[in-house]
Design an enzyme around this catalytic site. Sequence first.
Site, PDB file in Angstrom:
ATOM      1  N   HIS A 107      -3.032   6.894   3.272  1.00  0.00           N
ATOM      2  CA  HIS A 107      -3.506   5.663   2.645  1.00  0.00           C
ATOM      3  C   HIS A 107      -4.849   5.297   3.249  1.00  0.00           C
ATOM      4  O   HIS A 107      -5.030   5.328   4.468  1.00  0.00           O
ATOM      5  CB  HIS A 107      -2.477   4.555   2.881  1.00  0.00           C
ATOM      6  N   CYS A 124       0.812  -1.212   0.000  1.00  0.00           N
ATOM      7  CA  CYS A 124       0.000   0.000   0.000  1.00  0.00           C
ATOM      8  C   CYS A 124       0.851   1.270   0.000  1.00  0.00           C
ATOM      9  O   CYS A 124       0.351   2.348  -0.318  1.00  0.00           O
ATOM     10  CB  CYS A 124      -0.932   0.003   1.206  1.00  0.00           C
ATOM     11  N   ASN A 165     -10.463   0.037   0.413  1.00  0.00           N
ATOM     12  CA  ASN A 165      -8.997   0.063   0.462  1.00  0.00           C
ATOM     13  C   ASN A 165      -8.467  -0.445  -0.867  1.00  0.00           C
ATOM     14  O   ASN A 165      -8.600  -1.627  -1.193  1.00  0.00           O
ATOM     15  CB  ASN A 165      -8.519  -0.816   1.620  1.00  0.00           C
TER      16      ASN A 165
END
Length: 342
Positions: A264, A123, A295
């Site tokens: 994030h 990520c 996500n």
Amino acid sequence: MAARIAQTTGAEHTAILGLGVYRPARVVTNDEVAGPINSSDEWIRTRSGIRTRRFADESETIQSMSVAAARGALESSGIAVDQVDCVIVATSTHLLLTPAAAPRIATELGMNGSAAFDVSAGCAGFCHSIALASDLVRAGTASHVLVIGVEKLTNTVNPKDRSTAFLFADGAGAVIVGPSDEPGIGPTVWGSDGTQHHAIRQDKDWMEFFHEIDEKGLDAVRPYLAMEGTAVFRWAAHSLEKVCRDAIDRAGLSPEDLDAMIPHQANGRIIEIMARVLKLPEHCALANDIEEAGNTSAASIPLAMEALLRKGESKPGDTALLIAFGAGLSYAAQVVNLPNWK
């Protein structure tokens, strides 16, 4: 005496010049993903902050989503295809070990001959790639760099896994990094913690899977993405404040100077904790794209950046803190000026 090797020098300053995104057409509600994991809309919203997410169909691939996002970034930046001489693709879901996704993406865009490679930093991959792109331009190794964060996580998640099925989704975001008259990308603070490698991982390697096929045939279970949510939550909540403060300090700023924070989009609760401990000023916009996008790993920061700009919560030129963390565990943060977007 050895011959002297010439060196290159590049731009004194760099900036993000343009932004483009691709969001898959299919909107998936919590009710749709809740059934296979014996959950509910309320449980998912309370635990993660997610209300909907986007799932890509078979025609929406890593390559096609990347190309669409990249074309938006090129248009909004005003940079021509032939000015881009490097393409960096941050992804964990290009399911070929080789070749990388980037060369074919570059070629489809008409960037024949450009350097092109993938970055695997989970990520945190987009922020890693911004750091690389900025340094390449400043060193004179590249004139303009296309950075893409793209994931098709629905290819890697077990829809019956209660820890991941409701969380992960698909999408792509792209930016152009190039020379600037003023500093537009601050120093990057990054690192890793391999002691936490188990927290986000592929649950078996391919050789294990091949051995299972030999032993069990069609009963063999393919590798899936696995996550220990509590471990990730604790690590992020307790370890990332210093990373954020270091990135702000190295940019020569204070939290009061920030117009936006774009973390994030891992979990709505983590985002809230980070904003609270940093004591962000009231005027500072806080990206919360996870509510609509889920996500999307390496794609989440450019997607969240676009959402802030599209909704008018931020504007081009605003000063924003980017902070990402994920598998590895890896992390990276930098302060940037927000770009034009398409």
